[in-house]
Design a protein around this motif. Structure first.
Motif, mmCIF file in Angstrom:
data_model
loop_
_atom_site.group_PDB
_atom_site.id
_atom_site.type_symbol
_atom_site.label_atom_id
_atom_site.label_comp_id
_atom_site.label_asym_id
_atom_site.label_seq_id
_atom_site.Cartn_x
_atom_site.Cartn_y
_atom_site.Cartn_z
ATOM 1 N N GLY A 148 -6.700 -17.671 -1.648
ATOM 2 C CA GLY A 148 -7.185 -16.286 -1.593
ATOM 3 C C GLY A 148 -6.144 -15.303 -2.127
ATOM 4 N N ALA A 149 -4.859 -15.617 -1.924
ATOM 5 C CA ALA A 149 -3.796 -14.708 -2.370
ATOM 6 C C ALA A 149 -3.767 -14.621 -3.899
ATOM 7 C CB ALA A 149 -2.449 -15.183 -1.841
ATOM 8 N N TYR A 150 -4.347 -15.627 -4.576
ATOM 9 C CA TYR A 150 -4.345 -15.629 -6.052
ATOM 10 C C TYR A 150 -5.699 -15.225 -6.629
ATOM 11 C CZ TYR A 150 0.093 -17.987 -5.447
ATOM 12 O OH TYR A 150 1.377 -18.276 -5.086
ATOM 13 N N SER A 151 -6.593 -14.690 -5.764
ATOM 14 C CA SER A 151 -7.897 -14.277 -6.285
ATOM 15 C C SER A 151 -7.698 -13.053 -7.176
ATOM 16 C CB SER A 151 -8.842 -13.929 -5.140
ATOM 17 O OG SER A 151 -8.356 -12.760 -4.501
ATOM 18 N N MET A 152 -8.647 -12.819 -8.072
ATOM 19 C CA MET A 152 -8.502 -11.703 -9.012
ATOM 20 C C MET A 152 -8.364 -10.375 -8.273
ATOM 21 S SD MET A 152 -8.046 -11.520 -12.047
ATOM 22 C CE MET A 152 -7.764 -10.281 -13.247
ATOM 23 N N SER A 153 -9.192 -10.196 -7.205
ATOM 24 C CA SER A 153 -9.144 -8.895 -6.519
ATOM 25 C C SER A 153 -7.771 -8.681 -5.887
ATOM 26 C CB SER A 153 -10.246 -8.798 -5.473
ATOM 27 O OG SER A 153 -10.104 -9.865 -4.574
ATOM 28 N N ASN A 154 -7.169 -9.750 -5.379
ATOM 29 C CA ASN A 154 -5.851 -9.594 -4.786
ATOM 30 C C ASN A 154 -4.790 -9.327 -5.850
ATOM 31 O OD1 ASN A 154 -4.221 -9.480 -2.488
ATOM 32 N ND2 ASN A 154 -3.332 -11.430 -3.075
ATOM 33 N N LEU A 155 -4.900 -10.040 -6.969
ATOM 34 C CA LEU A 155 -3.902 -9.830 -8.027
ATOM 35 C C LEU A 155 -3.955 -8.394 -8.545
ATOM 36 C CD1 LEU A 155 -3.901 -13.167 -10.064
ATOM 37 C CD2 LEU A 155 -2.460 -12.465 -8.163
ATOM 38 N N VAL A 156 -5.176 -7.854 -8.659
ATOM 39 C CA VAL A 156 -5.305 -6.476 -9.143
ATOM 40 C C VAL A 156 -4.677 -5.497 -8.131
ATOM 41 C CG1 VAL A 156 -6.970 -4.657 -9.706
ATOM 42 C CG2 VAL A 156 -7.278 -6.938 -10.635
ATOM 43 N N SER A 157 -4.759 -5.853 -6.840
ATOM 44 C CA SER A 157 -4.157 -4.959 -5.837
ATOM 45 C C SER A 157 -2.629 -4.923 -5.964
ATOM 46 C CB SER A 157 -4.576 -5.376 -4.420
ATOM 47 O OG SER A 157 -3.820 -6.491 -4.010
ATOM 48 N N PHE A 158 -2.049 -5.887 -6.651
ATOM 49 C CA PHE A 158 -0.596 -5.912 -6.860
ATOM 50 C C PHE A 158 -0.152 -4.992 -8.001
ATOM 51 C CE2 PHE A 158 -0.133 -10.502 -5.136
ATOM 52 C CZ PHE A 158 0.244 -10.019 -3.898
ATOM 53 N N GLU A 159 -1.119 -4.448 -8.733
ATOM 54 C CA GLU A 159 -0.769 -3.732 -9.968
ATOM 55 C C GLU A 159 0.264 -2.604 -9.772
ATOM 56 O OE1 GLU A 159 -4.240 -2.679 -12.195
ATOM 57 O OE2 GLU A 159 -3.123 -2.623 -14.065
ATOM 58 N N PRO A 160 0.141 -1.809 -8.696
ATOM 59 C CA PRO A 160 1.153 -0.747 -8.525
ATOM 60 C C PRO A 160 2.583 -1.287 -8.484
ATOM 61 C CG PRO A 160 -0.635 -0.496 -6.942
ATOM 62 C CD PRO A 160 -0.882 -1.779 -7.651
ATOM 63 N N TYR A 161 2.739 -2.536 -8.004
ATOM 64 C CA TYR A 161 4.099 -3.096 -7.892
ATOM 65 C C TYR A 161 4.594 -3.612 -9.246
ATOM 66 C CZ TYR A 161 2.898 -2.360 -3.129
ATOM 67 O OH TYR A 161 2.506 -1.741 -1.980
ATOM 68 N N VAL A 162 3.640 -3.997 -10.108
ATOM 69 C CA VAL A 162 4.027 -4.330 -11.491
ATOM 70 C C VAL A 162 4.479 -3.036 -12.160
ATOM 71 C CG1 VAL A 162 3.265 -5.272 -13.717
ATOM 72 C CG2 VAL A 162 2.321 -6.204 -11.591
ATOM 73 N N ASP A 163 3.742 -1.957 -11.879
ATOM 74 C CA ASP A 163 4.076 -0.657 -12.492
ATOM 75 C C ASP A 163 5.457 -0.165 -12.073
ATOM 76 O OD1 ASP A 163 1.664 -0.758 -13.700
ATOM 77 O OD2 ASP A 163 0.696 0.818 -12.519
ATOM 78 N N THR A 164 5.803 -0.376 -10.789
ATOM 79 C CA THR A 164 7.143 0.045 -10.332
ATOM 80 C C THR A 164 8.198 -0.623 -11.213
ATOM 81 O OG1 THR A 164 6.211 -0.190 -8.132
ATOM 82 C CG2 THR A 164 8.573 0.202 -8.235
ATOM 83 N N THR A 165 8.026 -1.927 -11.442
ATOM 84 C CA THR A 165 9.012 -2.664 -12.237
ATOM 85 C C THR A 165 8.960 -2.219 -13.698
ATOM 86 O OG1 THR A 165 8.532 -4.489 -10.735
ATOM 87 C CG2 THR A 165 9.915 -5.003 -12.618
ATOM 88 N N MET A 166 7.752 -1.898 -14.173
ATOM 89 C CA MET A 166 7.598 -1.438 -15.564
ATOM 90 C C MET A 166 8.375 -0.127 -15.758
ATOM 91 S SD MET A 166 4.749 -2.314 -17.915
ATOM 92 C CE MET A 166 3.271 -2.107 -16.989
ATOM 93 N N ARG A 167 8.327 0.741 -14.731
ATOM 94 C CA ARG A 167 9.071 2.022 -14.825
ATOM 95 C C ARG A 167 10.564 1.739 -14.889
ATOM 96 N NH1 ARG A 167 4.830 4.292 -11.875
ATOM 97 N NH2 ARG A 167 3.746 5.671 -13.312
ATOM 98 N N VAL A 168 11.028 0.769 -14.094
ATOM 99 C CA VAL A 168 12.463 0.431 -14.125
ATOM 100 C C VAL A 168 12.819 -0.062 -15.530
ATOM 101 C CG1 VAL A 168 14.273 -1.046 -13.139
ATOM 102 C CG2 VAL A 168 12.468 -0.164 -11.670
ATOM 103 N N LEU A 169 11.967 -0.908 -16.109
ATOM 104 C CA LEU A 169 12.226 -1.418 -17.467
ATOM 105 C C LEU A 169 12.328 -0.255 -18.458
ATOM 106 C CD1 LEU A 169 12.336 -3.743 -19.647
ATOM 107 C CD2 LEU A 169 9.860 -3.587 -19.751
ATOM 108 N N CYS A 170 11.337 0.645 -18.419
ATOM 109 C CA CYS A 170 11.326 1.757 -19.383
ATOM 110 C C CYS A 170 12.552 2.640 -19.195
ATOM 111 C CB CYS A 170 10.053 2.590 -19.231
ATOM 112 S SG CYS A 170 8.594 1.670 -19.695
ATOM 113 N N ASN A 171 12.910 2.933 -17.951
ATOM 114 C CA ASN A 171 14.086 3.784 -17.699
ATOM 115 C C ASN A 171 15.356 3.130 -18.232
ATOM 116 O OD1 ASN A 171 12.473 5.644 -16.509
ATOM 117 N ND2 ASN A 171 12.895 4.989 -14.408
ATOM 118 N N GLN A 172 15.454 1.830 -18.003
ATOM 119 C CA GLN A 172 16.650 1.117 -18.461
ATOM 120 C C GLN A 172 16.738 1.115 -19.987
ATOM 121 O OE1 GLN A 172 19.300 -0.223 -16.984
ATOM 122 N NE2 GLN A 172 18.628 0.348 -14.938
#
Ligand code: HEM
Length: 383
Positions: free
Chosen positions: A59-83
């Protein structure tokens, strides 16, 4: 090992409802703790252990759950862009510093996995380097295990050799050490023995795994470590290679890049894209999807055939009867270049091949092991 290239046989060999047993290839990939193999989701050859490890967490790997993780991918994406901005752009117009995007994408992929799994990045992006040799450790492990996976008998002389073991230390990889430290840390947090000095996402993979472990008494003892380190070993380099393959093809094919930028610009000017575009906003963009499929086709992140054993009664593969126990495998590097499926120009980069009629596209998608196994990642209906 019988190497099978025809994509039509994917269903026969990897039919996920009743999959064939994994071969001894996977023994080499088993994690070791105190020099003893630990059964994991990825490498176990036992169907029962696989089911017991995978069923609770699917269940943790279901599509709906993975999409709920998106804000945390974005946090890391911001760190990448800033760096990247701080280290490589030059506001005063002087020559910009060259940037090895390949390394930065790898650090990004690992840090995303750290964030999603433990609410804690490895710190690669902030430091701009491989902290504690985690990426190098994984690379060395895969270099060694790829050899043993092709010649499993090497295990007896090398991996399991008691004399060599004396010189190898505790045999733990720095990635597994990181996972163990995070699990211990979270348990200490829960017991109130540690101050929370960083933001913990109460729905990250680790919290979900701990809830499952607490509820399900049948979960194996090492499960927490197995689940979390599977994310690191199976999810970091694969994602990094895929990202690098896409960027490489875009940079070496300017006309593709131009077409893709035009599609993205149009979507942005129509107000369809957030500042950091969401998956649901980009998923339907045909040219972007075509570029992703084509990059995964030409440069799949995994190089060796995924080996399976023909069931005891034997089976017909590509018109040939193979007796029970025969080891067969498909390499994505072969299957993805099947000219009957992808056309005479199957060795060429041509994302436009995916802009065909829907039936033809489905046929090609069914021949991409990146997509077929991607669906397997998400499937829980068969468990
Ligand atoms: C582009 C990225 C990825 C690719 C191309 C990829 C590819 C694959 C493939 C081909 C397999 C099957 C291997 C086999 O049967 O021998 C697999 C299994 C697995 N992958 Fe991925 N993967 C990717 C990303 C991830 C991520 C991000 C995670 C975790 C967060 C992950 C976790 C796993 C696990 C746990 C398995 C074992 C599943 C099972 O045996 O049931 N993978 N992956």
């Amino acid at each position: 090992m019988v190497s099978v290239g025809d994509p039509k046989e994917i269903g026969t060999i990897y039919g996920f409802k009743q999959s064939w047993r994994k071969s001894n290839f996977y023994r080499a990939l088993l994690m070791k703790a105190r020099n003893k193999p630990v059964e994991g989701i990825f490498a176990t050859q036992s169907e029962t252990i696989h089911r017991n490890l995978k069923r609770p967490v699917s269940g943790a790997y279901s599509m709906s759950n993975l999409v709920s993780f998106e804000p945390y991918v974005d946090t890391t994406m911001r760190v990448l862009c800033n760096q990247l901005e701080a280290r490589f752009t030059n506001a005063d117009g002087l020559r910009p510093t060259p940037c090895n995007m390949s390394e930065w994408l790898q650090m990004f992929a690992f840090d995303v996995i750290g964030e999603l799994t433990f609410s804690k990045r490895f710190g690669f992006l902030e430091r701009g380097e491989d902290v504690d040799g985690i990426m190098a450790g994984l690379w060395n492990t895969f270099k060694k295990t790829s050899l043993v996976s092709q010649m499993p008998w090497l295990e007896y002389f090398w991996t399991n050799n008691p004399v060599l073991r004396q010189f190898r230390g505790n045999g733990k990889s720095p990635g597994v050490e990181f996972a163990m430290a995070r699990v211990q840390e979270r348990k200490a947090l829960e017991r109130g023995e540690l101050e929370k000095e960083w933001e913990v996402n109460s729905r990250d993979f680790l919290s979900r795994f701990m809830e499952i472990e607490a509820k399900d008494k049948n979960v194996p003892r090492e499960a927490l470590l197995v689940w979390t380190s599977s994310n690191i070993t199976a999810g970091s380099d694969t994602t990094a290679i895929f990202l690098r393959a896409i960027l490489h093809q875009l940079l070496t094919h300017p006309s593709t890049l131009k077409t893709l930028l035009a599609e993205l610009d149009k979507a942005a000017s129509d107000g369809q894209l957030d500042d950091l575009a969401l998956w649901k906003q980009t998923n339907g963009l045909p040219y972007l999807t075509a570029c992703i499929n084509e990059a995964g086709r030409l440069h799949p992140p995994f190089g060796l055939p995924f080996e399976r054993e023909v069931p005891p009664e034997g089976a017909v593969v590509c018109g040939q009867f193979l007796k029970g126990g025969t080891v067969v495998g498909m390499s994505a590097w072969v299957t993805h270049r099947d000219w009957k499926t992808f056309g005479e120009d199957c060795d060429e980069w041509r994302p436009e091949r995916w802009l065909c009629d829907p039936d033809e596209r489905k046929r090609m998608e069914a021949a991409l092991l990146t997509i077929v196994f991607g669906e397997e990642h998400l499937s829980s209906g068969d468990l």
